[in-house]
Scaffold this motif. Structure first.
Motif, PDB file in Angstrom:
ATOM      1  N   GLY A 223       0.797  -1.232   0.000  1.00 27.05           N
ATOM      2  CA  GLY A 223       0.000   0.000   0.000  1.00 27.05           C
ATOM      3  C   GLY A 223       0.825   1.274   0.000  1.00 27.05           C
ATOM      4  N   ALA A 225       3.030   2.139  -1.724  1.00 22.78           N
ATOM      5  CA  ALA A 225       3.480   2.553  -3.066  1.00 22.78           C
ATOM      6  C   ALA A 225       2.797   3.836  -3.544  1.00 22.78           C
ATOM      7  CB  ALA A 225       3.240   1.427  -4.067  1.00 22.78           C
ATOM      8  N   GLU A 254      16.679   0.617 -10.520  1.00 21.21           N
ATOM      9  CA  GLU A 254      15.875   1.000  -9.348  1.00 21.21           C
ATOM     10  C   GLU A 254      14.427   0.573  -9.558  1.00 21.21           C
ATOM     11  OE1 GLU A 254      16.365   5.181  -8.387  1.00 21.21           O
ATOM     12  OE2 GLU A 254      18.517   5.027  -8.750  1.00 21.21           O
ATOM     13  N   MET A 257       8.009   2.732  -8.009  1.00 19.02           N
ATOM     14  CA  MET A 257       6.829   2.394  -7.217  1.00 19.02           C
ATOM     15  C   MET A 257       5.544   2.787  -7.960  1.00 19.02           C
ATOM     16  SD  MET A 257       8.207   0.866  -4.923  1.00 19.02           S
ATOM     17  CE  MET A 257       9.747   0.679  -4.080  1.00 19.02           C
ATOM     18  N   ALA A 262       2.029  -8.481  -8.570  1.00 23.54           N
ATOM     19  CA  ALA A 262       2.351  -9.886  -8.300  1.00 23.54           C
ATOM     20  C   ALA A 262       1.461 -10.844  -9.093  1.00 23.54           C
ATOM     21  CB  ALA A 262       2.209 -10.170  -6.804  1.00 23.54           C
ATOM     22  N   ARG A 270      -7.970  -1.537 -11.950  1.00 23.40           N
ATOM     23  CA  ARG A 270      -8.285  -0.358 -11.141  1.00 23.40           C
ATOM     24  C   ARG A 270      -7.635   0.898 -11.698  1.00 23.40           C
ATOM     25  NH1 ARG A 270      -6.216  -3.373  -5.807  1.00 23.40           N
ATOM     26  NH2 ARG A 270      -4.558  -3.756  -7.309  1.00 23.40           N
ATOM     27  N   MET A 301       7.262   3.417 -19.058  1.00 23.12           N
ATOM     28  CA  MET A 301       7.427   2.132 -18.357  1.00 23.12           C
ATOM     29  C   MET A 301       6.926   0.967 -19.221  1.00 23.12           C
ATOM     30  SD  MET A 301       8.969   2.478 -15.518  1.00 23.12           S
ATOM     31  CE  MET A 301       8.588   1.097 -14.462  1.00 23.12           C
ATOM     32  N   LEU A 307       6.029  -2.814 -18.112  1.00 25.75           N
ATOM     33  CA  LEU A 307       5.464  -2.702 -16.763  1.00 25.75           C
ATOM     34  C   LEU A 307       4.326  -1.679 -16.819  1.00 25.75           C
ATOM     35  CD1 LEU A 307       8.681  -2.760 -14.543  1.00 25.75           C
ATOM     36  CD2 LEU A 307       6.764  -4.368 -14.380  1.00 25.75           C
ATOM     37  N   ASN A 310      -0.060   0.026 -11.509  1.00 27.07           N
ATOM     38  CA  ASN A 310      -1.007  -0.693 -10.647  1.00 27.07           C
ATOM     39  C   ASN A 310      -1.969   0.327 -10.015  1.00 27.07           C
ATOM     40  OD1 ASN A 310       0.321   0.313  -8.263  1.00 27.07           O
ATOM     41  ND2 ASN A 310       1.899  -1.255  -8.562  1.00 27.07           N
ATOM     42  N   ASP A 312      -2.019   1.910  -7.457  1.00 31.25           N
ATOM     43  CA  ASP A 312      -1.456   3.012  -6.678  1.00 31.25           C
ATOM     44  C   ASP A 312      -0.996   4.222  -7.499  1.00 31.25           C
ATOM     45  OD1 ASP A 312      -1.780   2.068  -4.089  1.00 31.25           O
ATOM     46  OD2 ASP A 312      -0.027   0.782  -4.227  1.00 31.25           O
TER      47      ASP A 312
HETATM   48  C1  LIG Z   1      -2.039  -2.095  -4.078  1.00 30.85           C
HETATM   49  C2  LIG Z   1      -0.775  -2.809  -4.231  1.00 30.85           C
HETATM   50  O1  LIG Z   1      -0.214  -3.296  -3.278  1.00 30.85           O
HETATM   51  S1  LIG Z   1      -0.152  -2.928  -5.806  1.00 30.85           S
HETATM   52  C3  LIG Z   1       1.584  -3.148  -5.601  1.00 30.85           C
HETATM   53  C4  LIG Z   1       2.227  -1.884  -5.118  1.00 30.85           C
HETATM   54  N1  LIG Z   1       3.679  -2.013  -5.124  1.00 30.85           N
HETATM   55  C5  LIG Z   1       4.443  -1.310  -5.963  1.00 30.85           C
HETATM   56  O2  LIG Z   1       4.000  -0.543  -6.795  1.00 30.85           O
HETATM   57  C6  LIG Z   1       5.926  -1.515  -5.798  1.00 30.85           C
HETATM   58  C7  LIG Z   1       6.651  -1.672  -7.132  1.00 30.85           C
HETATM   59  N2  LIG Z   1       6.368  -2.959  -7.722  1.00 30.85           N
HETATM   60  C8  LIG Z   1       7.021  -4.086  -7.282  1.00 30.85           C
HETATM   61  O3  LIG Z   1       7.912  -4.051  -6.431  1.00 30.85           O
HETATM   62  C9  LIG Z   1       6.591  -5.423  -7.854  1.00 30.85           C
HETATM   63  O4  LIG Z   1       6.069  -5.249  -9.154  1.00 30.85           O
HETATM   64  C10 LIG Z   1       5.561  -6.128  -6.955  1.00 30.85           C
HETATM   65  C11 LIG Z   1       6.037  -6.210  -5.504  1.00 30.85           C
HETATM   66  C12 LIG Z   1       4.227  -5.400  -6.968  1.00 30.85           C
HETATM   67  C13 LIG Z   1       5.331  -7.526  -7.500  1.00 30.85           C
HETATM   68  O5  LIG Z   1       6.530  -8.234  -7.321  1.00 30.85           O
HETATM   69  P1  LIG Z   1       6.850  -9.555  -8.167  1.00 30.85           P
HETATM   70  O6  LIG Z   1       5.635 -10.394  -8.283  1.00 30.85           O
HETATM   71  O7  LIG Z   1       8.041 -10.161  -7.523  1.00 30.85           O
HETATM   72  O8  LIG Z   1       7.227  -8.938  -9.576  1.00 30.85           O
HETATM   73  P2  LIG Z   1       7.566  -9.697 -10.940  1.00 30.85           P
HETATM   74  O9  LIG Z   1       7.820 -11.139 -10.698  1.00 30.85           O
HETATM   75  O10 LIG Z   1       6.541  -9.318 -11.920  1.00 30.85           O
HETATM   76  O11 LIG Z   1       8.937  -8.997 -11.364  1.00 30.85           O
HETATM   77  C14 LIG Z   1       9.499  -9.313 -12.617  1.00 30.85           C
HETATM   78  C15 LIG Z   1      10.704  -8.443 -12.848  1.00 30.85           C
HETATM   79  O12 LIG Z   1      10.282  -7.089 -13.035  1.00 30.85           O
HETATM   80  C16 LIG Z   1      10.920  -6.241 -12.105  1.00 30.85           C
HETATM   81  N3  LIG Z   1       9.965  -5.272 -11.619  1.00 30.85           N
HETATM   82  C17 LIG Z   1       8.737  -5.533 -11.148  1.00 30.85           C
HETATM   83  N4  LIG Z   1       8.160  -4.394 -10.766  1.00 30.85           N
HETATM   84  C18 LIG Z   1       9.046  -3.408 -11.007  1.00 30.85           C
HETATM   85  C19 LIG Z   1       9.017  -2.015 -10.808  1.00 30.85           C
HETATM   86  N5  LIG Z   1       7.957  -1.426 -10.261  1.00 30.85           N
HETATM   87  N6  LIG Z   1      10.086  -1.291 -11.161  1.00 30.85           N
HETATM   88  C20 LIG Z   1      11.171  -1.884 -11.703  1.00 30.85           C
HETATM   89  N7  LIG Z   1      11.254  -3.215 -11.916  1.00 30.85           N
HETATM   90  C21 LIG Z   1      10.200  -3.965 -11.564  1.00 30.85           C
HETATM   91  C22 LIG Z   1      11.328  -7.167 -10.969  1.00 30.85           C
HETATM   92  O13 LIG Z   1      12.423  -6.620 -10.230  1.00 30.85           O
HETATM   93  C23 LIG Z   1      11.691  -8.418 -11.704  1.00 30.85           C
HETATM   94  O14 LIG Z   1      12.978  -8.292 -12.242  1.00 30.85           O
HETATM   95  P3  LIG Z   1      14.059  -9.444 -12.041  1.00 30.85           P
HETATM   96  O15 LIG Z   1      13.449 -10.653 -12.675  1.00 30.85           O
HETATM   97  O16 LIG Z   1      15.256  -8.918 -12.726  1.00 30.85           O
HETATM   98  O17 LIG Z   1      14.197  -9.580 -10.558  1.00 30.85           O
END
Ligand SMILES: CC(=O)SCCNC(=O)CCNC(=O)[C@H](O)C(C)(C)COP(=O)(O)OP(=O)(O)OC[C@H]1O[C@@H](n2cnc3c(N)ncnc32)[C@H](O)[C@@H]1OP(=O)(O)O
Ligand SMILES: O=C([O-])CC(=O)C(=O)O
Length: 375
Positions: A223, A225, A254, A257, A262, A270, A301, A307, A310, A312
């Motif tokens: 959350g 994020a 980097e 967010m 996931a 949304r 992105m 990417l 989401n 947020d």
């Molecule tokens: C309401 C909510 O909670 S929605 C989620 C809010 N969180 C965020 O916005 C934080 C940023 N996003 C993230 O950290 C991730 O996308 C998460 C935590 C939401 C999901 O994590 P995961 O399921 O592990 O992601 P996923 O398996 O799709 O990642 C695939 C690759 O993309 C990368 N990636 C995923 N999201 C991002 C991002 N926001 N920025 C940069 N790289 C990213 C990962 O690092 C991964 O790279 P790698 O294979 O070299 O390690």
């Protein structure tokens, strides 16, 4: 239909950890349903209280049921004196999510859920009290004002904005807040909900389950994020600057967010809803720069990393346009997700077995303890 995301690896990804009748996430690749209703449909046609009723009691209310439910919640907004005293002792430097966590826990001490027969009462009380609770603390710690939390606000959406700003919000702002609360209400076995269910599985009380869930929601990978996204976009001067900064961040590997998910593979349903509200707010404000910057981030992105935004990301600009301080963004998520958390607690209680997975041991082989003089 969007492709489903390949789910495997660490973080229990893809494991079925229990059953739920509350929502589906990404079942058709990109969809989100609450008890069978598409979230976009709910956000377009309902008030948050209707959706809370759906999630917590199983069905959308009729007009009379909705009026009774809103009236009940409205009558439960008062802050007990002991809770006010605790809130007044928390410094302005505290993070509001920590205030929510403490506030919820404190309420559990003074209005303890004595048996599961009280689970709906405990939940309704939290729903009614949370907006006033956080804004009481915010106004006291930041402006030295003891606000009146028993306002004439007609809804939880209105109550949040009213207790924050001290006046009845505009219809546009109430509508956005209402949609936002609906979008954030429920999301299957996300980290904070799973926290609540693990706690519930020990037969603990509602306030403990919700307090734990607040702690999990606080982190920037969940959350938190929406706040982190705001901190990012406010440093960007214009769309070209946004593009240059994002490319630099991606080059340095980097995390950005507000992007990625996931479960969803190609989009978060949304996002389209809150993005549209953000654009309306930008136009109403007569300054679209934050929205324009956000749109450029979204396209960069996707172009560079596939990417997507989401839930947020566009919440950041939308909340900012409504004059909400950044650090209060995630507490709004709490005011909403409480419905999902509590419904999951009830579901867990109704068919419970203590949640206790196993671990793969990676430590040292068995060994004996040397007397301390020989170590
Ligand atoms: C309401 C909510 O909670 S929605 C989620 C809010 N969180 C965020 O916005 C934080 C940023 N996003 C993230 O950290 C991730 O996308 C998460 C935590 C939401 C999901 O994590 P995961 O399921 O592990 O992601 P996923 O398996 O799709 O990642 C695939 C690759 O993309 C990368 N990636 C995923 N999201 C991002 C991002 N926001 N920025 C940069 N790289 C990213 C990962 O690092 C991964 O790279 P790698 O294979 O070299 O390690
Ligand atoms: O489902 C998740 O992992 C995170 C999320 O989007 C939510 O909780 O709303």
């Amino acid at each position: 239909m969007a492709n489903a995301k390949e789910l495997s690896g660490a973080g229990l990804r893809g494991q079925i950890a229990g059953k739920t009748a509350l929502s589906t996430v990404g079942k058709t690749g990109s969809g989100l349903t609450y008890r069978g209703y598409d979230v976009k449909d709910l956000a377009a046609h309902c008030e948050f209280e209707e959706v809370a009723h759906l999630i917590l009691k199983g069905e959308l209310p009729n007009q009379a049921e909705l009026a009774a439910y809103k009236q009940r919640l409205k009558a439960m907004r008062n802050l007990p004196q002991a809770l006010k005293e605790v809130l007044e002792r928390i410094p302005a430097s505290a993070h509001p999510m920590d205030v929510m966590r403490t506030g919820c826990s404190m309420l559990g001490n003074i209005e303890t859920e004595q048996s599961f027969a009280q689970q709906h009462d405990a939940t309704d009380r939290l729903l009614a009290i949370f907006p006033g609770l956080i804004n009481y603390w915010y106004n006291f710690s930041h402006n030295g004002k003891r606000i009146e939390v028993e306002t004439a606000a007609d809804s939880i959406a209105e109550q949040f904005l009213w207790t924050l700003h001290g006046e009845k919000p505009t219809q546009l702002h109430t509508d956005v807040m209402n949609a936002s609360l609906i979008l954030y209400a429920e999301h299957e076995f996300n980290a904070s909900t799973f926290t609540a269910r693990v706690c519930a599985s020990t037969l603990s009380d509602m306030h403990s389950c919700i307090t734990g869930a607040i702690g999990s929601l606080r982190g920037p990978l969940h959350g938190g994020a929406n706040e982190a996204a705001m901190e990012l976009i406010e440093k960007m001067d214009n769309p070209d600057d946004a593009e240059a900064k994002l490319l630099g961040m991606l080059e340095r590997k980097e995390k950005i967010m507000g992007f990625g998910h996931a479960i969803y593979a190609e989009s978060d349903p949304r996002n389209a809803v809150i993005k549209e509200w953000s654009e309306k707010l930008a136009k109403a404000n007569g300054d679209t720069s934050l929205y324009d910057i956000s749109v450029r981030c979204e396209s960069v992105m996707w172009r560079e990393k596939k990417l997507f935004c989401n839930a947020d990301f566009f919440h950041a600009s939308a909340y900012n346009y409504m004059g909400i301080p950044t650090k209060l963004f995630t507490p709004i998520f709490v005011c909403s997700r409480l419905t999902g958390w509590a419904a999951h607690v009830m579901e867990q209680r109704a068919d419970n077995r203590i949640i206790r997975p196993s671990a793969e041991y990676t430590g040292v082989e068995p060994r004996s303890v040397k007397p301390i003089a020989q170590r």
